[in-house]
Scaffold this motif. Structure first.
Motif, PDB file in Angstrom:
ATOM      1  N   GLU A   1      -4.975   2.860  -4.793  1.00 53.46           N
ATOM      2  CA  GLU A   1      -4.951   1.411  -4.563  1.00 53.46           C
ATOM      3  C   GLU A   1      -5.196   1.042  -3.100  1.00 53.46           C
ATOM      4  N   ARG A   2      -5.197   2.024  -2.215  1.00 59.08           N
ATOM      5  CA  ARG A   2      -5.467   1.750  -0.807  1.00 59.08           C
ATOM      6  C   ARG A   2      -6.922   2.043  -0.426  1.00 59.08           C
ATOM      7  N   VAL A   3      -7.730   2.416  -1.404  1.00 58.24           N
ATOM      8  CA  VAL A   3      -9.139   2.743  -1.140  1.00 58.24           C
ATOM      9  C   VAL A   3     -10.019   1.701  -1.828  1.00 58.24           C
ATOM     10  N   VAL A   4     -10.976   1.157  -1.088  1.00 56.15           N
ATOM     11  CA  VAL A   4     -11.925   0.183  -1.627  1.00 56.15           C
ATOM     12  C   VAL A   4     -13.337   0.696  -1.390  1.00 56.15           C
ATOM     13  N   ALA A   5     -14.152   0.654  -2.420  1.00 57.79           N
ATOM     14  CA  ALA A   5     -15.539   1.114  -2.342  1.00 57.79           C
ATOM     15  C   ALA A   5     -16.477  -0.078  -2.420  1.00 57.79           C
ATOM     16  N   ALA A   6     -17.329  -0.235  -1.402  1.00 58.12           N
ATOM     17  CA  ALA A   6     -18.361  -1.272  -1.419  1.00 58.12           C
ATOM     18  C   ALA A   6     -19.665  -0.629  -1.864  1.00 58.12           C
ATOM     19  N   VAL A   7     -20.259  -1.151  -2.928  1.00 58.33           N
ATOM     20  CA  VAL A   7     -21.466  -0.548  -3.495  1.00 58.33           C
ATOM     21  C   VAL A   7     -22.491  -1.639  -3.818  1.00 58.33           C
ATOM     22  N   ARG A   8     -23.743  -1.255  -3.823  1.00 56.19           N
ATOM     23  CA  ARG A   8     -24.817  -2.223  -4.106  1.00 56.19           C
ATOM     24  C   ARG A   8     -24.866  -2.588  -5.583  1.00 56.19           C
ATOM     25  N   ARG A   9     -24.494  -1.637  -6.458  1.00 53.19           N
ATOM     26  CA  ARG A   9     -24.533  -1.882  -7.902  1.00 53.19           C
ATOM     27  C   ARG A   9     -23.175  -1.542  -8.517  1.00 53.19           C
ATOM     28  N   PRO A  10     -22.226  -2.487  -8.510  1.00 50.39           N
ATOM     29  CA  PRO A  10     -20.909  -2.208  -9.095  1.00 50.39           C
ATOM     30  C   PRO A  10     -20.974  -1.753 -10.539  1.00 50.39           C
ATOM     31  N   ASP A  11     -22.013  -2.198 -11.280  1.00 46.36           N
ATOM     32  CA  ASP A  11     -22.119  -1.808 -12.680  1.00 46.36           C
ATOM     33  C   ASP A  11     -22.406  -0.320 -12.839  1.00 46.36           C
ATOM     34  N   ARG A  12     -22.836   0.313 -11.751  1.00 45.97           N
ATOM     35  CA  ARG A  12     -23.086   1.748 -11.794  1.00 45.97           C
ATOM     36  C   ARG A  12     -21.977   2.549 -11.113  1.00 45.97           C
ATOM     37  N   ALA A  13     -20.855   1.908 -10.844  1.00 43.95           N
ATOM     38  CA  ALA A  13     -19.751   2.575 -10.154  1.00 43.95           C
ATOM     39  C   ALA A  13     -18.497   2.625 -11.013  1.00 43.95           C
ATOM     40  N   ALA A  14     -18.692   2.639 -12.335  1.00 45.70           N
ATOM     41  CA  ALA A  14     -17.535   2.689 -13.228  1.00 45.70           C
ATOM     42  C   ALA A  14     -16.719   3.954 -13.006  1.00 45.70           C
ATOM     43  N   HIS A  15     -17.376   5.041 -12.590  1.00 47.01           N
ATOM     44  CA  HIS A  15     -16.669   6.295 -12.355  1.00 47.01           C
ATOM     45  C   HIS A  15     -15.694   6.166 -11.187  1.00 47.01           C
ATOM     46  N   LEU A  16     -15.993   5.270 -10.238  1.00 50.18           N
ATOM     47  CA  LEU A  16     -15.067   5.031  -9.137  1.00 50.18           C
ATOM     48  C   LEU A  16     -13.911   4.143  -9.587  1.00 50.18           C
ATOM     49  N   ALA A  17     -14.224   3.084 -10.301  1.00 52.28           N
ATOM     50  CA  ALA A  17     -13.179   2.190 -10.795  1.00 52.28           C
ATOM     51  C   ALA A  17     -12.217   2.924 -11.718  1.00 52.28           C
ATOM     52  N   ALA A  18     -12.750   3.880 -12.491  1.00 58.39           N
ATOM     53  CA  ALA A  18     -11.904   4.632 -13.429  1.00 58.39           C
ATOM     54  C   ALA A  18     -10.858   5.472 -12.700  1.00 58.39           C
ATOM     55  N   ARG A  19     -11.083   5.721 -11.429  1.00 57.05           N
ATOM     56  CA  ARG A  19     -10.126   6.506 -10.651  1.00 57.05           C
ATOM     57  C   ARG A  19      -9.074   5.627  -9.991  1.00 57.05           C
ATOM     58  N   GLY A  20      -9.162   4.325 -10.232  1.00 63.69           N
ATOM     59  CA  GLY A  20      -8.131   3.416  -9.740  1.00 63.69           C
ATOM     60  C   GLY A  20      -8.427   2.777  -8.405  1.00 63.69           C
ATOM     61  N   ILE A  21      -9.606   2.999  -7.841  1.00 67.30           N
ATOM     62  CA  ILE A  21      -9.926   2.387  -6.565  1.00 67.30           C
ATOM     63  C   ILE A  21     -10.627   1.052  -6.785  1.00 67.30           C
ATOM     64  N   GLY A  22     -10.563   0.180  -5.799  1.00 69.22           N
ATOM     65  CA  GLY A  22     -11.230  -1.103  -5.909  1.00 69.22           C
ATOM     66  C   GLY A  22     -12.722  -0.968  -5.677  1.00 69.22           C
ATOM     67  N   VAL A  23     -13.503  -1.561  -6.533  1.00 72.71           N
ATOM     68  CA  VAL A  23     -14.966  -1.545  -6.397  1.00 72.71           C
ATOM     69  C   VAL A  23     -15.434  -2.966  -6.142  1.00 72.71           C
TER      70      VAL A  23
END
Length: 272
Positions: free
Chosen positions: A23-45
């Motif tokens: 919950e203390r890690v946030v990922a900024a990405v160009r295509r959030p729809d392709r970052a489900a694997h990051l969101a699944a780990r509990g980090i903010g996308v």
């Protein structure tokens, strides 16, 4: 962190999650729809596009520290423009400090591969935000890749580097170093010149033999490889990759991965 879904970014995420709760890690990405694997780990996308500064300001809000992973853009002017927008977005969003993945030699070289990084370092200094510079060498993966399996199968490793030294470092080591810098206070205001353990192609042939149990002979060739590989060989032959520092080992608190370890990782065990 920006560009969090790239090959380097996902490794930094792994290293951060070993040191901080998700919950203390946030990922900024160009295509959030392709970052489900990051969101699944509990980090903010969050949406964060280098070409859309407004999205960067929103993505960086509330960040204590930002890992600014350099844009993959090849045009230096556009790349610097993207980085300038990201630094301005970080300042506007109230980011506490920026950690930037620069390139080895960017402190003194103003053209070639280091040009955009040199300019970005100037932007950071002028911007007034506390920052740390991580000057990366070439990734080991540019040389140590699954193509080495063909050399093992042939029993021969052929190259045109003149047996000069190569100071690459693995993405995994560089990602761990970035995570440490982001989560430790003693690195603020520092500029690190990262290099891995120096190696040569004759030593690589020996390492291939040790790891696989197969004799691999090194042979030099005269003809230049096409494209980017030929350019890399020219850099090595000129001695441009022989610089060595202890900065990466210092930040990691251990030596960087050695040649045998890197080869074993690439080949994933003995090759018949």
């Amino acid at each position: 962190m920006s560009a969090a879904s790239g090959a380097f970014g996902v490794r930094v995420v792994d290293a951060l999650l070993a040191r901080r709760p998700a919950e203390r890690v946030v990922a900024a990405v160009r295509r959030p729809d392709r970052a489900a694997h990051l969101a699944a780990r509990g980090i903010g996308v969050r949406l964060g596009d280098y070409d859309a500064p407004d999205t960067l300001r929103t993505a960086f809000e509330g960040a204590d520290r930002l890992l600014l992973i350099s844009s993959p853009e090849l045009d230096p002017e556009r790349r610097v423009s993207q980085h300038r927008a990201a630094v301005e977005a970080a300042r506007t969003a109230g980011v506490g400090a920026v950690v930037y993945t620069s390139f080895l030699g960017a402190d003194t070289e103003t053209d070639g591969a280091a040009a955009a990084h040199h300019a970005t370092e100037d932007v950071l200094r002028a911007g007034g935000l506390p920052h740390t510079l991580l000057r990366h060498p070439f990734y080991s993966e540019a040389f140590l890749n699954p193509g080495l399996k063909a050399a093992v199968a042939a029993g021969e490793l052929v190259d045109r580097t003149g047996a000069r030294g190569i100071n690459t470092a693995s993405r995994d080591d560089l990602a761990e170093a970035a995570a440490r810098v982001l989560t430790e206070d003693q690195h603020l205001g520092r500029a690190y010149d990262f290099t891995g353990t120096l190696w040569t192609y004759p030593q690589l042939a020996e390492a291939l033999g040790r790891v696989t149990g197969t004799t691999v002979v090194h042979r030099a060739r005269d003809d230049r490889s096409p494209g980017a590989q030929g350019w890399l060989e020219d850099q090595v032959r000129a001695g441009a990759l022989e610089r060595q520092t202890g900065d990466l080992a210092h930040v990691l608190g251990r030596p960087p991965a050695g040649l045998d370890q890197a080869v074993a990782s690439v080949l994933r065990g003995p090759v018949a």
